[in-house]
Design an enzyme around this catalytic site. Structure first.
Site, PDB file in Angstrom:
ATOM      1  N   GLY A 162      26.311 -11.495 -19.447  1.00 23.10           N
ATOM      2  CA  GLY A 162      24.713 -11.673 -19.141  1.00 23.10           C
ATOM      3  C   GLY A 162      24.442 -10.434 -18.419  1.00 23.10           C
ATOM      4  O   GLY A 162      23.303  -9.793 -18.592  1.00 23.10           O
ATOM      5  N   THR A 195      26.308 -19.992 -23.898  1.00 23.55           N
ATOM      6  CA  THR A 195      24.706 -20.093 -23.669  1.00 23.55           C
ATOM      7  C   THR A 195      24.430 -20.782 -24.883  1.00 23.55           C
ATOM      8  O   THR A 195      25.199 -20.781 -26.024  1.00 23.55           O
ATOM      9  CB  THR A 195      24.321 -18.666 -23.847  1.00 23.55           C
ATOM     10  OG1 THR A 195      24.822 -17.813 -22.973  1.00 23.55           O
ATOM     11  CG2 THR A 195      22.723 -18.667 -23.423  1.00 23.55           C
ATOM     12  N   ARG A 224      24.290 -16.277  -8.460  1.00 21.31           N
ATOM     13  CA  ARG A 224      24.057 -15.172  -9.423  1.00 21.31           C
ATOM     14  C   ARG A 224      23.228 -15.823 -10.663  1.00 21.31           C
ATOM     15  O   ARG A 224      23.417 -17.111 -11.126  1.00 21.31           O
ATOM     16  CB  ARG A 224      25.485 -15.167 -10.020  1.00 21.31           C
ATOM     17  CG  ARG A 224      25.640 -14.380 -11.433  1.00 21.31           C
ATOM     18  CD  ARG A 224      25.829 -15.165 -12.663  1.00 21.31           C
ATOM     19  NE  ARG A 224      25.720 -14.182 -13.803  1.00 21.31           N
ATOM     20  CZ  ARG A 224      26.078 -14.664 -14.935  1.00 21.31           C
ATOM     21  NH1 ARG A 224      25.537 -16.101 -15.374  1.00 21.31           N
ATOM     22  NH2 ARG A 224      26.037 -13.527 -15.896  1.00 21.31           N
ATOM     23  N   VAL A 225      22.338 -15.186 -11.100  1.00 20.82           N
ATOM     24  CA  VAL A 225      21.711 -15.557 -12.289  1.00 20.82           C
ATOM     25  C   VAL A 225      21.779 -14.269 -13.309  1.00 20.82           C
ATOM     26  O   VAL A 225      21.902 -13.187 -13.150  1.00 20.82           O
ATOM     27  CB  VAL A 225      19.952 -15.458 -11.705  1.00 20.82           C
ATOM     28  CG1 VAL A 225      19.201 -15.805 -13.362  1.00 20.82           C
ATOM     29  CG2 VAL A 225      19.655 -16.581 -10.964  1.00 20.82           C
ATOM     30  N   THR A 243      23.337 -14.185 -26.120  1.00 16.95           N
ATOM     31  CA  THR A 243      24.541 -14.626 -25.647  1.00 16.95           C
ATOM     32  C   THR A 243      25.388 -13.716 -25.275  1.00 16.95           C
ATOM     33  O   THR A 243      25.692 -12.865 -26.076  1.00 16.95           O
ATOM     34  CB  THR A 243      25.044 -15.957 -26.401  1.00 16.95           C
ATOM     35  OG1 THR A 243      26.084 -16.577 -25.731  1.00 16.95           O
ATOM     36  CG2 THR A 243      25.477 -15.337 -27.695  1.00 16.95           C
ATOM     37  N   GLY A 244      26.265 -13.759 -24.232  1.00 12.35           N
ATOM     38  CA  GLY A 244      27.163 -12.716 -23.858  1.00 12.35           C
ATOM     39  C   GLY A 244      27.356 -12.593 -22.399  1.00 12.35           C
ATOM     40  O   GLY A 244      26.992 -13.305 -21.566  1.00 12.35           O
ATOM     41  N   ASP A 277      21.246 -13.488 -17.771  1.00  6.74           N
ATOM     42  CA  ASP A 277      20.133 -12.743 -18.672  1.00  6.74           C
ATOM     43  C   ASP A 277      19.186 -13.950 -19.215  1.00  6.74           C
ATOM     44  O   ASP A 277      18.083 -14.049 -19.477  1.00  6.74           O
ATOM     45  CB  ASP A 277      20.630 -12.092 -19.818  1.00  6.74           C
ATOM     46  CG  ASP A 277      21.613 -13.049 -20.745  1.00  6.74           C
ATOM     47  OD1 ASP A 277      22.667 -13.550 -20.224  1.00  6.74           O
ATOM     48  OD2 ASP A 277      21.261 -13.074 -21.966  1.00  6.74           O
TER      49      ASP A 277
END
Lengths: 309, 309
Positions: free
Chosen positions: B230, B176, B204-205, B227-228, B207
């Site tokens: 999600g 991200t 898929r969506v 970031t990570g 964070d």
């Protein structure tokens, strides 16, 4: 045994007693009662809060009166696009879907995402493809056709206007349905489902499928489902805001919800309301507009209301 | 005049010094520096935090090194689907887009949603249609083609696996990009942009486009970009959680961010990190994994780092 209970809503906004006939009022209250009893029966028979939330919302989605499932409004191209979410307060797992067409019960697909996917939010055709692995019912466009909602759409079709469900003489009814529950094991759950805004376009998604905005559950604090002007609920992260005010400020559910709705949401110009339940079974249903279709039930009492009182 | 400054990230995860060549390390640091200086130049010349955030993220999106814009990963059908969001800490207005293909700079479209739409989140083809009213650049599939990312996709194509950007020997780099800024007028802003997960399907969506989860800004507290993993950031509403810990617990940005990332996110099993800046210009960049591409700059110092130190 925990003081189990359930609360549900069928949307909030400009719902005025002066505009309501006794027949319509009866129809709304009957529909709320059916959903409430479905969820409560699950809790009484030692079912989970998650399943009670699904059961109650399924009934609201099956009613043509509310903007979710069968009663979903028309988007800009005459389709019914639906959003839903559900969250488990015990595991903090969540499932949500957005912009899925022809789903009979959006809440059931959201629940499948929670149970059978590593993801939280699936959208559009992809979510539909995910659904194909499960026993998820789809319905024809005809199933969702409602003459009143069709006329609402015809009035603003082709314009730049969006309406939150339907405007009555330019007043807004902000359509969403939701349920929150505490089960006999002390577990909380929350669910929310909507057909969005009449004439919506550009793939607009509101707060209902957004964890933290329109829906949130955490056994340490509360379970919340919101309804109202979705963009404001998203910018205020209203559902999680209530949980944070309990956890970090030490407020009761009632005080936390009042601050989040009456202060924060109102300050940024948002209309709407929430239903909430905490670990002790306390229930609150505040809103900052004229009315909210709402009901709650536990061992002590049953409440079914529409207007401010 | 406020102690203006900016922080940026290019993703977090298993980024090990032992796996990095000096040339690659140089390339990443150079790309971070270009983005950092672009955002800082805007702030120095009295530009807004919002514009500085867009400027920095535009540069990160234009680099093939990060999973956003040009460097976006391949989804399950070989496409590049992008998500982005931006929030203005002064007005609490926000704009976000999800699952939009062929966008050169997703952050610019999110900014247009913030400025020119009553909505917060637009998805898919609808968001693309919204873009047509503005000077938004689209690029061919070829522009987004990167041989390394293509090979990553080929390895898991057709399987049920998803990868957060690319796995190196089964380790994860969670891709991200993001930026947060405080301008000379004391206004905060945050932006986040991503290409999602390699081989992602089902629409898929994560964070990144979710206000409160991957992105949040409020002049009363802080601006945050995450970031990570999600799904965990969504379930924990990490960005808004940090703001709430400051507002309701009275914590400093550093303490609030540490609790949200090291305690809450870690407890539910999530990997990742955040960048944050507060009204006083304090900057924090904690993460609970091996590394995070990150940089910050204000009048006192310039920082560009990759590993834990």
């Amino acid at each position: 045994m925990y003081n189990f209970g359930i609360a549900i809503h069928g949307g909030a906004g400009t719902i005025l007693k002066s505009k309501m006939t006794p027949e319509k009022e009866r129809a709304y209250k009957d529909a709320l009662s059916i959903a409430l009893e479905a969820g409560y029966a699950r809790l009484s028979s030692n079912g989970t809060a998650l399943q009670a939330v699904e059961d109650a919302i399924e009934q609201l989605e099956n009613s043509p009166l509310f903007n979710a499932g069968k009663g979903a409004v028309f988007n800009a191209v005459g389709q019914h696009e639906m959003d839903a979410s559900i969250m488990d307060g015990k595991s903090l797992h969540a499932g949500a879907i957005a912009a899925v067409r022809n789903l009979k019960n959006p809440i059931k697909l959201a629940h499948k995402v929670l149970l059978h996917s590593d993801h939280v939010l699936l959208i559009g055709d992809g979510a539909r493809q995910f659904a194909s692995a499960f026993d998820i019912e789809f319905e024809s466009d005809q199933y969702f056709h409602d003459e009143l909602r069709y006329q609402q759409w015809q009035k603003i079709k082709g314009s730049e206007n969006f309406q939150l469900d339907h405007a009555r003489e330019d007043k807004k009814y902000l359509g969403t349905v939701g349920a929150v529950a505490l089960d006999q094991h002390g577990n909380l759950a929350a669910g929310t489902s909507t057909g969005g805004m009449t004439n919506k376009k550009f793939g607009r998604v509101g707060d209902s499928p957004i964890i933290g905005a329109g829906n949130y559950a955490n056994n340490n604090t509360c379970a919340i489902s919101c309804t109202g002007s979705g963009e404001f609920l998203m910018r205020a992260s209203t559902a999680y805001d209530i949980s944070c005010r309990m956890e970090y400020k030490g407020l009761s559910l009632e005080d936390a919800a009042r601050e989040a709705v009456m202060d924060r949401l109102t300050q940024i110009g948002g209309d709407g309301g929430i239903i909430g339940i905490d670990r002790q079974g306390n229930i609150t249903m505040p809103f900052n507009c004229e009315g909210m279709y709402r009901a709650s039930k536990n061992q002590q009492q049953t409440v079914i209301k529409i207007y401010k009182e």
